[in-house]
Scaffold this active site. Structure first.
Site, PDB file in Angstrom:
ATOM      1  N   ASP A 180       0.827  -1.197   0.000  1.00 21.52           N
ATOM      2  CA  ASP A 180       0.000   0.000   0.000  1.00 21.52           C
ATOM      3  C   ASP A 180       0.867   1.254   0.000  1.00 21.52           C
ATOM      4  OD1 ASP A 180      -2.297   1.456   0.011  1.00 21.52           O
ATOM      5  OD2 ASP A 180      -2.747   1.150   2.134  1.00 21.52           O
TER       6      ASP A 180
ATOM      7  N   TYR B 165       4.624  -9.048   7.986  1.00 20.56           N
ATOM      8  CA  TYR B 165       4.786  -7.593   8.046  1.00 20.56           C
ATOM      9  C   TYR B 165       5.236  -7.221   9.444  1.00 20.56           C
ATOM     10  CZ  TYR B 165       2.266  -6.829   3.638  1.00 20.56           C
ATOM     11  OH  TYR B 165       1.890  -6.809   2.322  1.00 20.56           O
TER      12      TYR B 165
END
Length: 377
Positions: A98, A162
């Site tokens: 993103d 992540y």
């Protein structure tokens, strides 16, 4: 999964690992034909995009300031033109991060078809060629592997991890070193209730409907995900913090592991856990938010800033690469950046603090521009 292409075949598929500093990019939906040569350094603002792991947004990367967005994928494909493939090279990304998110290790597959009679490039030559011709200093190819012709970088991934970096003690914005401003979320608080955050995180573990942590616009047909690992732990002192300031600043690492994520899921979960750490929510509220399946609630609608998020690793299980070099560990491949291949029986990157990776990563490694170009001709 079918066998790898035979040596000497014209078409070869490769799995490539690469990293980038997300700060100079914003997302883009499709590649552009000619990315501009950047005239700035690694500091600035960014955006980026999406993939099967949709913490992951909707495209990858575009340099700001240009009339049209240009992304990480654009630069990789522009560099790949110098491979002189019979067919244009397209990168299929595992995770299209993103807007503004960094990648310590992202992955993609690509096909290269050489002219008749020419053998496929070795993975080492391919990686060197891409690094040589990359036109943006914030992108680096880590390593390449030959893979079977039906391998898919997005759908074959069995795990994505992540991590999110926080820092407390920044009562004023200027308390944070300039080198860290695009690499973490600086909280205007002296401390966090980490025990409460860890208790709250347990409610997110396992298989759930994560609709409450999904941003609008997610293309995922299902919001069911399995969160295999989540942790909240102190980070080491930043190498960019002066000794007289180190007592004031405390870094924290939030880590999340799943096969895939929803759009902005990690950043929304991070924002809720931070709210718990600051005392705005109780750990039990996280369970209530999860079970509400409501993405528009007061706290779950908040999204942690992009600059603190890093795609740490992508794992492919039961994948054996052709060629002489293989990674240790039951046929699975885990690539962690800037760490040499492990010895037999070891774990790649095991025990290496993220701060050490960030330091070597941010300092940068020059492209190998001096090697012979005749190998591509």
């Amino acid at each position: 999964m079918g066998p790898a292409p035979a040596a000497g075949a014209g078409l070869a598929r490769y799995l490539v690992y690469f990293q980038y500093v997300g700060t100079d990019f914003k997302y883009v939906f499709r590649p552009l034909p000619f990315p501009p040569v950047p005239t700035f350094g690694v500091a600035g603002r960014t955006r980026a995009g999406r993939g099967a792991s949709v913490e992951d947004g909707i495209g990858v990367a575009a340099v700001r300031g240009a009339q049209r967005a240009v992304g990480v994928q654009n630069y990789l494909e522009e560099a790949a033109k110098r491979l002189n493939s019979v067919e244009p090279v397209r990168f299929t990304l595992s995770s299209r991060t993103d807007a503004g998110v960094h990648a310590l290790s992202n992955a993609a597959h690509l096909d290269v078809q050489r002219r008749q009679g020419r053998p496929p490039f070795s993975p080492e030559i391919l990686a060197k060629a891409l690094n040589t011709h990359l036109r943006h200093p914030a992108i680096r190819v880590l390593q390449a592997f030959r893979v079977p012709s039906d391998f898919h970088a997005r759908y074959a991934a069995t795990s994505r991890t992540y991590l999110y970096r926080l820092v407390t003690g920044c009562t004023c914005p200027h308390h944070l070193p300039v080198f860290e401003r695009n690499l973490c979320w600086a909280l205007p608080a002296d401390c966090l209730d980490v025990a409460a955050m860890q208790e709250a995180a347990q409610h997110l573990l396992g298989t759930h409907d994560f609709s409450a942590f999904q941003s609008a616009g997610s293309p995922a047909p299902s919001s069911i995900r399995t969160l295999r690992h989540i942790s909240v732990s102190p980070g080491l002192a930043s190498p960019f913090v002066l000794s007289q300031e180190s007592r004031k600043l405390q870094f924290w690492i939030l880590e999340f592991e799943s096969q895939s994520f929803l759009y902005r899921q990690v950043r929304r979960m991070t924002a809720v856990l931070v709210a718990v750490g600051l005392g705005a929510l109780k750990p039990a509220h996280v369970k209530e938010i999860l079970e509400s399946r409501d993405p528009l609630g007061k706290y779950q609608a908040r999204v942690a800033p992009a600059q603190g998020l890093f795609l740490k690793s992508v794992i492919y299980g039961d994948l054996e690469h052709s060629g002489k070099r293989r990674w240790a560990g039951k046929g699975s491949l885990l690539c962690t950046p800037l760490i040499p291949p492990p010895k037999a029986g070891s774990s790649l990157g095991e025990g290496v603090p993220i701060e050490a990776l960030l330091l070597s990563w941010q300092m940068g490694i020059p492209h190998p521009v001096g090697w012979a170009r005749h190998v591509l001709e």
